[in-house]
Scaffold this active site. Structure first.
Site, PDB file in Angstrom:
ATOM      1  N   GLY A   1       0.823  -1.193   0.000  1.00 14.40           N
ATOM      2  CA  GLY A   1       0.000   0.000   0.000  1.00 14.40           C
ATOM      3  C   GLY A   1       0.865   1.254   0.000  1.00 14.40           C
ATOM      4  O   GLY A   1       2.077   1.200   0.230  1.00 14.40           O
ATOM      5  N   CYS A   2       0.225   2.362  -0.240  1.00 13.02           N
ATOM      6  CA  CYS A   2       0.975   3.628  -0.328  1.00 13.02           C
ATOM      7  C   CYS A   2       1.516   4.035   1.035  1.00 13.02           C
ATOM      8  O   CYS A   2       2.711   4.300   1.184  1.00 13.02           O
ATOM      9  CB  CYS A   2       0.109   4.715  -0.954  1.00 13.02           C
ATOM     10  SG  CYS A   2      -1.514   4.898  -0.203  1.00 13.02           S
ATOM     11  N   TYR A   3       0.645   4.072   2.039  1.00 10.48           N
ATOM     12  CA  TYR A   3       1.139   4.402   3.372  1.00 10.48           C
ATOM     13  C   TYR A   3       2.228   3.405   3.815  1.00 10.48           C
ATOM     14  O   TYR A   3       3.275   3.813   4.316  1.00 10.48           O
ATOM     15  CB  TYR A   3      -0.001   4.388   4.400  1.00 10.48           C
ATOM     16  CG  TYR A   3      -0.958   5.553   4.351  1.00 10.48           C
ATOM     17  CD1 TYR A   3      -0.511   6.859   4.484  1.00 10.48           C
ATOM     18  CD2 TYR A   3      -2.325   5.345   4.216  1.00 10.48           C
ATOM     19  CE1 TYR A   3      -1.411   7.922   4.476  1.00 10.48           C
ATOM     20  CE2 TYR A   3      -3.226   6.406   4.209  1.00 10.48           C
ATOM     21  CZ  TYR A   3      -2.762   7.699   4.338  1.00 10.48           C
ATOM     22  OH  TYR A   3      -3.648   8.741   4.343  1.00 10.48           O
TER      23      TYR A   3
ATOM     24  N   THR B   1       4.359   1.742   2.169  1.00 12.97           N
ATOM     25  CA  THR B   1       5.645   1.951   1.508  1.00 12.97           C
ATOM     26  C   THR B   1       6.424   3.071   2.185  1.00 12.97           C
ATOM     27  O   THR B   1       7.606   2.916   2.537  1.00 12.97           O
ATOM     28  CB  THR B   1       5.418   2.284   0.021  1.00 12.97           C
ATOM     29  OG1 THR B   1       4.796   1.160  -0.611  1.00 12.97           O
ATOM     30  CG2 THR B   1       6.732   2.608  -0.682  1.00 12.97           C
TER      31      THR B   1
END
Lengths: 343, 343, 343, 343
Positions: free
Chosen positions: B148-150, B152
């Site tokens: 996920g973005c968070y 990463t």
């Protein structure tokens, strides 16, 4: 009518004072100063004020201010300390929105602000203008040191926890986000829309001037020095501060929601949101209100407090007027009854 | 040329995959699916792709995908788990940008995602696609669970500290701010510009779906469960994630700057900024890079890490392509050599 | 490899040239000048370039530029005219992104730019770098005057109508909206995010410097002087220009859609959208493309053309590189193959 | 106290009515309806109203409204025309912010709004609520059709020119830019911040619903049908409309500045800026004011008028309250004395 003067009327806190005071039922703004714009009409610079302010900017000299009952300093740091004494001697009350009288230890002040303090003898007398803490002293004060924008949001968020001693005061974290108007109306590359828009960054992680002010305020409440990590961030919006505060609970603790509601029950300008809420800066935009939500994620031992204000209102000019109201025995909310501008 | 398919081509991670892949020298995008837009041209929906993509959307059915070498899922959660097995059986590699295969414990997944997992037997095989941790497994994998973005931004920021065991893994705080594109291209009131613009808020403080993913990743590195408070925030900008990470040092510790530089010296897409820097999301906008700065304010025992990515690139589609490059033995940076769009 | 120099590397057109040229396959940026930042690393000022540019800023002196094959001027007006002659004498091609050589009549130039022209003898030689009009002359040129951002969007939108003589050239209206990066990277109050954000205004209605440039370009095409009202506006976004153009048709006229498609059929960087479309600046963000839509509302006698560019790419640095490609016999699109950054 | 009801309280014009009316000294908001949110507190949906509004949403039924003195419709088109008659029969005044009663020709209305009109017999009675034109009729009216946001800005800008017959009424151009709140609080992809932020576009060039309304209003003033090209644009900001208006002067004409100042001298909510000014939407944000500047570029025969409003105030809810004040014999500015929120 109270005759009010504003020194430094061309910055954002100055024009925000005007926005509030021209509609204040018991105030007459009689002088606004600006060295650079002296002689030109205020509403030429700020067309939003057309029809509400017929003044021209005056030079920032005592002679223009001496008929005032109160003078607000909406100036860069280092100006109020040069003029406050003379005004007080004329019986004029002084409300300083800059940092000149916020820090009780002159050496500490000089370290963070990089100049010598010009009137250290007034520092003791100055009352820190956070009404939720110092209301009674404010009523008696001649000289008010208005809190900074970050310190207002952070202190109001931590206060109930520290007063009730339910958290470890040595491991506080304040991760705070500000809109760009907090940087003031200064021609700086870093505040250009092309630089600050559509981007997000922390700044001054090594140490920001509001750190000693927050530490001083929290220590007073906690009764001891506190350990605080404070990281300010620049957010791509104009107005608003959102403080996200972290503290470790001593035990699995009290009913935090009740603690906050109880603490602020009588406060007109601090609004504790219902349990489970999040606080959104847009809901206080243009208003003098701090909205607060308190969480204990997954029932763990970390408490998370969300505290939002409009940096130019409760974080500056609105709070200054709230102080003035107290000093002159007016209704505390006079001139401050507005609903936030949403959307 | 590698024939690539994209399932779910109408969302932001889908169009971002297209932006990258249409210029990738070794890839031919041969199919893009959309149930709602099947039959209409991709560049009608996305005029930015005119001249770069002549495809029409296909229905999301196996028959349209079976000539692909690799299929990307840029779909809502719950879709990839229904189709992955069939594709793998056809010898097609699968790169899932959704959350279907990220959590190793199916019960935990089902708790946070509110549905039953349709192919739990594939979870073990799936490799978590964070190249900076799992590069060798990624090269061998048939099925990638893209982070996920968070997760990463947070994992890349905490990794050096946890690998070196210099911080207390029980009191981690991740205060993370995301642009609005992280919410996807969905018609929701809360993502309207009138709601999300000029405002800032935390959300999901009680518990966000990325929390178990981050905890799992950090625990793997730390060798133990970690104690993490994770608070996501919505920021009024389109692209970008800024993670501000807090941890308590065991001692007054090591040279943190050297620790981070050493850890990421060989990493093409993680850039440790010089000591004293701040990280700004604009400097990674549109690029596959994570930029990191590490601070130890006032020499105290709290370390503050600033970690920024573009949520749609290193936080999603760019990282997916980086995984693809590894899986197919291409240069890891193929198709990903771009300079951030500043200003 | 072509050795390129950039004079004035610290502004937005300078850093945009770097963004494009560091990835250009046939160019080596060998020198970037800045008087104020001479001696410091380029990627210190612009961390987006870390890993792509190892240069330090040089002083803007001839000695540092003499090994270049081409020098770009990304400077304020008035600088290129002082240095161009010496560079040309050294056999170095010059591409000026400022306004110094755009206006053929020196008196007109001096009236609008408020200074004396330092090398009027070069004005005649300078080729106006709008490839869609002057491609063949550009290929032979030593000195290019790159069009302004507004003039690029407006001229490309009006050209087909004027070349085909289907509109009254005496009543043209160009209502044009620009993002704030058009004002450059200058510390000015009016470009602060607090001033330019969340607001919209026209400016320079009485007369903008791009007016004579546009009139000159349109007159050349129309064969006669044109009557043009040009109103520029400042829009709260960073990149993008949207020109809305109005003209009165002589008759109920031709097939305007076909007229535009025919005119730009061979143009790589002008994209005529399908009939009925609207042009959106986001679809050209970061790309060298102009997208155009043409309308005839309610079948009346007014034609409305919508023309969008990224002011820093097709409106400045991208077009400059397009010119360079033509001058050096490279593929016209070399280094300019990018898909717009959406969202 | 006037008892006011609001039908459709969950959209932006509804909450804006609340923002204004809860502080109006002579109004008591007694009912707010919402079909979807009936039963839940208004300040749960809009925390900005906490402490100012204790109501719950009621269902939009007559029985809840019958004790009102006035009912505002802040509903989508097609609702007010179903309920107005019954309210009027109960002696309740009706102020419709939607388009139901704006167009005098029912056939024209049905063509543009795509539905059959449910109470055509009321159209004649309805007074078009532009006080600067219809003040006396408004005072006598039972039913007000509040002008649209675009029509308010465009009509106020063109009126002095058409009343004085100094321009050619056949070649008017209105290039108008609106913030995104004009699209309402509806879950639509095109209004997402990721779509509408950092971008600019025209829309509905072929024909927008406000075109017949503007034409009708201008024709009434001009005494003849007018020829108008109207192009609306979406601007990346929340509040504000900027109309840039173009007309051809018959002769080299009158003193336009004096013409405008004279026309609006007595108007409390139309402010003609000094000669040479530009109008900026931020200067009317949150206020009920229209600010206008008039230019004659280079002394030519084209007049350019700049007219700005806050689309939610003078373009909707503020103007509705201004109408209410007139209908009930209150001071026209009651409840509308605010200074724009700048910055």
């Amino acid at each position: 009518m109270i005759r009010a003067g504003i020194v430094g009327g061309t910055g954002y806190t100055g024009v925000e004072l005007l926005r509030i005071l021209v509609l204040h039922p018991q105030v007459d703004v009689s002088v606004v100063t600006s060295r650079a714009d002296a002689g030109s009409r205020v509403d030429k610079l700020y067309p939003s004020l057309r029809g509400y302010c017929d003044l021209q900017f005056s030079p920032p000299e005592l002679e223009y201010l001496q008929d005032c009952d109160v003078v607000f300093f909406a100036t860069p740091n280092g100006t109020a300390m040069l003029m406050a004494e003379a005004l007080l001697e004329h019986g004029i009350k002084v409300i300083d929105l800059s940092a000149d009288f916020r820090i009780k230890d002159p050496a500490e002040w000089e370290k963070w602000y990089g100049m010598q303090h010009a009137s250290p003898e007034l520092i003791d007398e100055a009352v820190y203008g956070l009404p939720e803490v110092n209301r009674e002293q404010i009523k008696q004060a001649r000289l008010i040191a208005c809190p900074g924008c970050y310190p207002t949001a952070v202190q109001l968020g931590f206060l109930p926890l520290l007063e009730a001693s339910v958290v470890d005061a040595n491991g506080l974290v304040a991760d705070v986000k500000s809109g760009v108007s907090g940087a003031g109306r200064k021609a700086e590359i870093s505040s250009l829309m092309s630089e600050a828009g559509e981007s997000f960054k922390a700044y001054a992680v090594a140490g920001h001037r509001h750190l000693p002010e927050i530490r001083q305020g929290l220590a007073r409440v906690a009764g001891n020095a506190v350990g605080l990590t404070f990281v300010p961030h620049l957010t791509p919006m104009i107005r608003g501060i959102h403080a996200t505060l972290y503290a470790r609970l001593h035990g699995r603790a009290a009913d935090l929601q009740a603690l906050f509601e109880e603490r602020y029950r009588e406060e007109r300008f601090v609004d504790v949101l219902p349990a489970g809420s999040h606080a959104d800066t847009r809901n206080v935009r243009g208003s003098n209100r701090c909205q607060i939500a308190v969480h204990q994620p997954q029932g763990g031992d970390t408490v998370v407090v969300l505290s939002v204000i409009d940096n130019l209102v409760k974080g500056a000019s609105g709070q200054a007027v709230q102080n003035m109201n107290l000093m002159f025995g007016l209704a505390e909310a006079a001139g401050l009854e507005t609903v936030a501008l949403y959307p």
